[in-house]
Structure formats: C-alpha cells, structure tokens
Design an enzyme around this catalytic site. Structure first.
Site, PDB file in Angstrom:
ATOM      1  N   HIS A  14     -59.599-111.661  22.551  1.00 13.05           N
ATOM      2  CA  HIS A  14     -58.401-111.125  21.874  1.00 13.05           C
ATOM      3  C   HIS A  14     -58.645-109.809  21.151  1.00 13.05           C
ATOM      4  O   HIS A  14     -57.707-109.197  20.665  1.00 13.05           O
ATOM      5  CB  HIS A  14     -57.847-112.156  20.887  1.00 13.05           C
ATOM      6  N   ARG A  15     -59.904-109.377  21.045  1.00 13.00           N
ATOM      7  CA  ARG A  15     -60.150-108.088  20.388  1.00 13.00           C
ATOM      8  C   ARG A  15     -60.281-106.949  21.391  1.00 13.00           C
ATOM      9  O   ARG A  15     -60.443-105.795  21.003  1.00 13.00           O
ATOM     10  CB  ARG A  15     -61.421-108.162  19.557  1.00 13.00           C
ATOM     11  N   LEU A  17     -59.147-104.528  24.834  1.00 11.74           N
ATOM     12  CA  LEU A  17     -57.942-103.757  25.165  1.00 11.74           C
ATOM     13  C   LEU A  17     -56.818-104.681  25.630  1.00 11.74           C
ATOM     14  O   LEU A  17     -55.695-104.635  25.109  1.00 11.74           O
ATOM     15  CB  LEU A  17     -58.304-102.755  26.277  1.00 11.74           C
ATOM     16  N   VAL A  18     -57.106-105.531  26.598  1.00  9.20           N
ATOM     17  CA  VAL A  18     -56.073-106.397  27.181  1.00  9.20           C
ATOM     18  C   VAL A  18     -55.746-107.557  26.233  1.00  9.20           C
ATOM     19  O   VAL A  18     -54.579-107.842  25.958  1.00  9.20           O
ATOM     20  CB  VAL A  18     -56.545-106.929  28.551  1.00  9.20           C
ATOM     21  N   GLY A  19     -56.784-108.218  25.733  1.00  9.25           N
ATOM     22  CA  GLY A  19     -56.568-109.383  24.864  1.00  9.25           C
ATOM     23  C   GLY A  19     -55.776-109.025  23.619  1.00  9.25           C
ATOM     24  O   GLY A  19     -54.908-109.789  23.174  1.00  9.25           O
ATOM     25  N   SER A 110     -58.882-107.426  39.141  1.00 12.67           N
ATOM     26  CA  SER A 110     -58.733-105.995  38.892  1.00 12.67           C
ATOM     27  C   SER A 110     -58.503-105.270  40.212  1.00 12.67           C
ATOM     28  O   SER A 110     -58.981-105.713  41.259  1.00 12.67           O
ATOM     29  CB  SER A 110     -60.020-105.478  38.239  1.00 12.67           C
ATOM     30  N   SER A 111     -57.820-104.123  40.137  1.00  8.10           N
ATOM     31  CA  SER A 111     -57.600-103.348  41.368  1.00  8.10           C
ATOM     32  C   SER A 111     -58.926-102.858  41.947  1.00  8.10           C
ATOM     33  O   SER A 111     -59.006-102.572  43.134  1.00  8.10           O
ATOM     34  CB  SER A 111     -56.682-102.162  41.094  1.00  8.10           C
ATOM     35  N   CYS A 112     -59.991-102.760  41.120  1.00  5.96           N
ATOM     36  CA  CYS A 112     -61.244-102.202  41.650  1.00  5.96           C
ATOM     37  C   CYS A 112     -62.078-103.248  42.384  1.00  5.96           C
ATOM     38  O   CYS A 112     -63.201-102.963  42.773  1.00  5.96           O
ATOM     39  CB  CYS A 112     -62.037-101.482  40.573  1.00  5.96           C
ATOM     40  N   TYR A 139     -69.706-106.185  39.459  1.00  8.30           N
ATOM     41  CA  TYR A 139     -68.512-106.629  38.729  1.00  8.30           C
ATOM     42  C   TYR A 139     -67.497-107.208  39.707  1.00  8.30           C
ATOM     43  O   TYR A 139     -66.915-108.271  39.489  1.00  8.30           O
ATOM     44  CB  TYR A 139     -67.953-105.400  38.003  1.00  8.30           C
ATOM     45  N   LYS A 143     -65.840-110.962  39.923  1.00  9.22           N
ATOM     46  CA  LYS A 143     -64.392-111.150  39.751  1.00  9.22           C
ATOM     47  C   LYS A 143     -63.779-111.853  40.968  1.00  9.22           C
ATOM     48  O   LYS A 143     -62.887-112.687  40.821  1.00  9.22           O
ATOM     49  CB  LYS A 143     -63.712-109.791  39.560  1.00  9.22           C
ATOM     50  N   THR A 167     -53.974-102.908  37.646  1.00 10.76           N
ATOM     51  CA  THR A 167     -54.489-101.591  37.996  1.00 10.76           C
ATOM     52  C   THR A 167     -55.287-101.030  36.806  1.00 10.76           C
ATOM     53  O   THR A 167     -55.521-101.736  35.825  1.00 10.76           O
ATOM     54  CB  THR A 167     -53.312-100.664  38.368  1.00 10.76           C
ATOM     55  N   HIS A 182     -63.664 -95.845  30.652  1.00  8.73           N
ATOM     56  CA  HIS A 182     -62.947 -95.508  31.876  1.00  8.73           C
ATOM     57  C   HIS A 182     -62.471 -94.061  31.786  1.00  8.73           C
ATOM     58  O   HIS A 182     -62.543 -93.438  30.729  1.00  8.73           O
ATOM     59  CB  HIS A 182     -61.759 -96.456  32.054  1.00  8.73           C
ATOM     60  N   TRP A 205     -65.875 -85.169  35.618  1.00  5.20           N
ATOM     61  CA  TRP A 205     -66.694 -85.658  36.736  1.00  5.20           C
ATOM     62  C   TRP A 205     -65.931 -85.613  38.049  1.00  5.20           C
ATOM     63  O   TRP A 205     -64.776 -86.055  38.117  1.00  5.20           O
ATOM     64  CB  TRP A 205     -67.101 -87.112  36.476  1.00  5.20           C
ATOM     65  N   ASP A 272     -67.191 -89.236  43.000  1.00  5.24           N
ATOM     66  CA  ASP A 272     -65.745 -89.364  42.855  1.00  5.24           C
ATOM     67  C   ASP A 272     -65.295 -90.819  42.759  1.00  5.24           C
ATOM     68  O   ASP A 272     -64.223 -91.114  42.265  1.00  5.24           O
ATOM     69  CB  ASP A 272     -65.043 -88.753  44.081  1.00  5.24           C
TER      70      ASP A 272
HETATM   71  N1  LIG Z   1     -59.415-102.062  31.254  1.00  4.06           N
HETATM   72  C1  LIG Z   1     -58.925-101.978  32.485  1.00  4.06           C
HETATM   73  O1  LIG Z   1     -58.573-100.890  32.964  1.00  4.06           O
HETATM   74  C2  LIG Z   1     -58.757-103.214  33.322  1.00  4.06           C
HETATM   75  C3  LIG Z   1     -58.191-103.070  34.590  1.00  4.06           C
HETATM   76  C4  LIG Z   1     -58.026-104.189  35.383  1.00  4.06           C
HETATM   77  C5  LIG Z   1     -58.421-105.427  34.910  1.00  4.06           C
HETATM   78  N2  LIG Z   1     -58.952-105.555  33.682  1.00  4.06           N
HETATM   79  C6  LIG Z   1     -59.376-106.897  33.256  1.00  4.06           C
HETATM   80  O2  LIG Z   1     -58.874-107.237  31.991  1.00  4.06           O
HETATM   81  C7  LIG Z   1     -59.804-108.079  31.311  1.00  4.06           C
HETATM   82  C8  LIG Z   1     -60.081-107.526  29.920  1.00  4.06           C
HETATM   83  O3  LIG Z   1     -60.556-106.196  30.022  1.00  4.06           O
HETATM   84  P1  LIG Z   1     -60.512-105.182  28.787  1.00  4.06           P
HETATM   85  O4  LIG Z   1     -60.323-103.842  29.351  1.00  4.06           O
HETATM   86  O5  LIG Z   1     -59.605-105.697  27.740  1.00  4.06           O
HETATM   87  O6  LIG Z   1     -62.028-105.267  28.287  1.00  4.06           O
HETATM   88  P2  LIG Z   1     -62.571-105.066  26.798  1.00  4.06           P
HETATM   89  O7  LIG Z   1     -61.688-104.163  26.035  1.00  4.06           O
HETATM   90  O8  LIG Z   1     -64.012-104.705  26.947  1.00  4.06           O
HETATM   91  O9  LIG Z   1     -62.453-106.521  26.187  1.00  4.06           O
HETATM   92  C9  LIG Z   1     -63.228-107.579  26.632  1.00  4.06           C
HETATM   93  C10 LIG Z   1     -63.340-108.570  25.513  1.00  4.06           C
HETATM   94  O10 LIG Z   1     -64.174-109.638  25.981  1.00  4.06           O
HETATM   95  C11 LIG Z   1     -65.069-109.981  24.938  1.00  4.06           C
HETATM   96  N3  LIG Z   1     -66.283-110.549  25.486  1.00  4.06           N
HETATM   97  C12 LIG Z   1     -67.171-109.969  26.338  1.00  4.06           C
HETATM   98  N4  LIG Z   1     -68.185-110.799  26.582  1.00  4.06           N
HETATM   99  C13 LIG Z   1     -67.933-111.926  25.868  1.00  4.06           C
HETATM  100  C14 LIG Z   1     -68.622-113.145  25.704  1.00  4.06           C
HETATM  101  N5  LIG Z   1     -69.804-113.380  26.326  1.00  4.06           N
HETATM  102  N6  LIG Z   1     -68.096-114.100  24.890  1.00  4.06           N
HETATM  103  C15 LIG Z   1     -66.926-113.869  24.254  1.00  4.06           C
HETATM  104  N7  LIG Z   1     -66.214-112.736  24.373  1.00  4.06           N
HETATM  105  C16 LIG Z   1     -66.726-111.772  25.172  1.00  4.06           C
HETATM  106  C17 LIG Z   1     -65.368-108.664  24.266  1.00  4.06           C
HETATM  107  O11 LIG Z   1     -65.890-108.875  22.979  1.00  4.06           O
HETATM  108  P3  LIG Z   1     -67.088-107.910  22.433  1.00  4.06           P
HETATM  109  O12 LIG Z   1     -66.549-106.522  22.545  1.00  4.06           O
HETATM  110  O13 LIG Z   1     -67.316-108.391  21.064  1.00  4.06           O
HETATM  111  O14 LIG Z   1     -68.237-108.163  23.377  1.00  4.06           O
HETATM  112  C18 LIG Z   1     -63.998-108.005  24.256  1.00  4.06           C
HETATM  113  O15 LIG Z   1     -63.244-108.405  23.146  1.00  4.06           O
HETATM  114  C19 LIG Z   1     -61.044-108.128  32.201  1.00  4.06           C
HETATM  115  O16 LIG Z   1     -61.018-109.327  32.922  1.00  4.06           O
HETATM  116  C20 LIG Z   1     -60.884-106.975  33.130  1.00  4.06           C
HETATM  117  O17 LIG Z   1     -61.469-107.215  34.372  1.00  4.06           O
HETATM  118  C21 LIG Z   1     -59.139-104.483  32.862  1.00  4.06           C
END
Ligand SMILES: NC(=O)c1ccc[n+]([C@@H]2O[C@H](COP(=O)([O-])OP(=O)(O)OC[C@H]3O[C@@H](n4cnc5c(N)ncnc54)[C@H](OP(=O)(O)O)[C@@H]3O)[C@@H](O)[C@H]2O)c1
Length: 315
Positions: A14-15, A17-19, A110-112, A139, A143, A167, A182, A205, A272
């Site tokens: 929950h802390r 970006l998405v959560g 994820s789209s990637c 990764y 996934k 995406t 990113h 880049w 790229d």
């Molecule tokens: N960002 C994008 O562009 C994007 C695009 C497509 C899909 N997604 C998907 O969306 C989801 C969330 O991504 P996000 O961008 O929000 O990532 P994020 O900002 O890095 O957030 C991930 C969260 O997971 C927590 N976490 C990581 N390892 C953990 C562990 N072992 N135990 C408990 N908590 C843990 C992190 O806490 P700490 O920081 O304290 O480690 C952080 O709060 C992922 O599944 C990702 O694949 C993201």
C-alpha cells in the site's frame, strides 16, 4: 460473496505507486475495513509469516500490489532479486489467500511481460507467443508464473483470482531514483535538476524513437476497483490508455511542463528496449471502463507532487 464497502480488503504494497493509489481510491469511496501492512511489518517473501497473517486477519478480498519493480538498469543488474522476490511474494500471497478462503483476488501483471516483438497493439492472447525483452526477462518470467498460478488455482480449486495487465504507469508516489526509476519519473527528476542547476542539456537514453503508452495511476486504481466488482473470469485483462507517444515526445512534454530551456540530447549508444508497447484495450472497454486523465494533465499533477514532496519522495 460480492465485494462491498464493508468487506475486509487487504491491499498488499500500500505504500508503493500502485498500492497507494488503490488505497486512496478505496478510502475516498468509503470502504471501511482496509488491512494494510508495511514491508517492515510483513515481509511477503517469508512464507510462514504470510500464512499466519492470512489465518489471523482473514481478508475477504486481496489486491496484490507488492512486488519488486524497477527500470532497465535495476532489472539488468539485479536479476536474482527480481526473479526470487517476485516468485516468493506471489506464491506466498496467492496460496495463503486461497487457503484462508479469500473470495476475490486481484493479481497485477504488466505490459512488459508480453513478447518483445508482439504485434501492436498488444492483445491479451499474445502472452507467451514469443521471446521476451532480455533486459527484464527475470521479472517477466516471475510475473507470467503469477498469472498462470491465478489461472491454475481458479481451474483446480475454484479460487476467484483475476489478473490485470497495466501499461506503464506514473503519478504521485512514483520512484524518482536516478538509476532505478522508469522513464517518465526518471526524466522528470533529471530535467527538474537540470533546470535548477542551469545545465544547458539533458541526456536521454536511446534514440527517442521507441513508442510507449502511459496511464496515470489514479486511472489504474479506478479500473482495478471497477473490475474488482465486475470481472470474475480466467482471461487476463489489459489496462491502458489506448494510445502511445515516442520517448522524444514524452521528453518534450516534460520539458514544457517543467519550463526547462535547455536542450535534449539522445544517447544512441544506450539501449532502446522494446520498440513499441501499446496495449489493445478492447476487452477493458467492453467491460465498461475508460481512462480519464490525459498525459499532459497527469504530468503536470505528478510534477507538482514531486516538487511538493521533494524531501520524502523516492530519489
Ligand atoms: N509502475 C509501473 O509502471 C507498473 C506497470 C505495470 C504493472 N505494475 C505492477 O504494479 C505492481 C506495483 O508496482 P508499483 O509500481 O506500485 O511498485 P512500487 O512503487 O515499487 O511498490 C511496490 C511495493 O511493494 C512493497 N514490497 C516489495 N517487496 C516486498 C516484500 N518482500 N514484502 C512486502 N512488501 C514488499 C514495496 O515496499 P518497500 O518499498 O518497502 O520495499 C512497495 O511498497 C507490481 O505488481 C507491478 O508489476 C507496475
């Protein structure tokens, strides 16, 4: 049991970006029983702790937004951490949720994780039809295993898990780290720094020609809540904006939002990545959802957040 505003909902990560966007959306819409644990309170790679947590707390719905996430550099330089942490987190959370009788589970792909050279726009059916982008295959393979685990648990055990494929995302709470971020937050950070320091140019880049799609994370959270209530089936669902821009266009948009007067230099010696990445959002549209936050407005809002939170943002 359908999810309601009084259902106990666990948002893992929950802390992030998405959560954090999902938590904001749930709170602002009056969901009353959210369960939240920081990484320090519950390490999701630890199976015993995760099992105990689910047995004690018994959530009715789970949104798994915890993962090890990063850009090209982070993926390339820490392959073991990316494959290990993501496999462990998914395996522990999906299996414990099933055992604890969770009624609805949302997994995020994820789209990637689609093939590097998938036809564009990318339909859900293209998953596993070709080689992956080598820089993030660790990764991606983790996934894909998560998506398949949700589908297998639905087929064999009747577990109501859905997998959504966002995406590229951006917005408040993003990771603005110089190496691990990113492309969009990385550019905001570097162009902002160049403006403050009076640098005459910023290096981007690659060639600037790859095309990417970007979705504001508040739009993603809205889509997730929409599907939490309205989608219960095995096929994965793409979540995107539906149109893409070149990296050059993105960088120029960020330059104009920040008001930077220097020059952009494209370092063609740097990789790229995938040439184009645009999701086909037909399935999502048929399920009754469309995004609302255009890229320019989203970047303005993200830049405002970044400057206000300069001291507590992930830099
Ligand atoms: N960002 C994008 O562009 C994007 C695009 C497509 C899909 N997604 C998907 O969306 C989801 C969330 O991504 P996000 O961008 O929000 O990532 P994020 O900002 O890095 O957030 C991930 C969260 O997971 C927590 N976490 C990581 N390892 C953990 C562990 N072992 N135990 C408990 N908590 C843990 C992190 O806490 P700490 O920081 O304290 O480690 C952080 O709060 C992922 O599944 C990702 O694949 C993201």
């Amino acid at each position: 049991m359908p999810v309601t505003k009084s259902s106990r909902i666990y948002v893992a990560g929950h802390r992030g970006l998405v959560g954090s966007a999902i938590t904001r959306a749930l709170e602002s819409r009056g969901y009353q029983d959210l369960v939240l644990r920081t990484h320090a309170e519950l390490d999701l790679t630890e199976q015993r702790d995760v099992r105990r947590f689910f047995e004690d707390v018994r959530p009715e719905a789970v949104i798994l937004a915890a993962a090890r996430v990063g850009g090209i550099h982070a993926n390339n330089s820490r392959p073991a951490q990316f494959i290990r942490d993501n496999l462990l987190i998914q395996d522990n959370v999906i299996d414990s949720a099933y055992r604890a009788g969770v009624g609805k589970f949302v997994f995020l792909g994820s789209s990637c994780i689609y093939p590097k050279l998938a036809p564009q726009p990318i339909k859900e059916d293209y998953l596993l039809t070709g080689p992956l982008e080598p820089t993030n295959e660790w990764y991606a393979i983790a996934k894909i295993a998560g998506v398949k685990m949700c589908q297998a648990y639905r087929r064999e055990f009747g577990f109501n898990a859905i997998s959504l494929m966002p995406t590229n995302l951006y917005g408040p709470g993003d990771n603005f780290d110089a190496l691990d971020s990113h492309v969009l937050p990385g550019l905001i950070r570097r162009i902002h720094a160049a403006k403050l320091e009076g640098d005459g140019n910023v290096t981007v880049w690659g060639t600037g020609t790859p095309r990417r799609e970007f979705l504001h994370v508040d739009d993603l959270a809205d889509a997730i809540l929409h599907l939490l209530h309205r989608y219960d089936a095995e096929p994965i669902v793409n979540i995107g904006w539906g149109e893409d821009v070149t990296i050059r266009e993105l960088a120029e948009l960020i330059v104009s939002v920040i008001g930077y007067r220097g020059e952009l230099i494209f370092d063609t010696a740097k990789p790229d990545g995938t040439p184009r990445k645009l999701l086909d959002v037909g399935r999502l549209n048929e399920l009754g959802w469309r995004p609302r936050i255009p890229l320019k407005r989203g970047i303005e809002q993200t830049y405002a957040w970044f400057t206000e939170h300069f001291h507590d943002a992930r830099l």
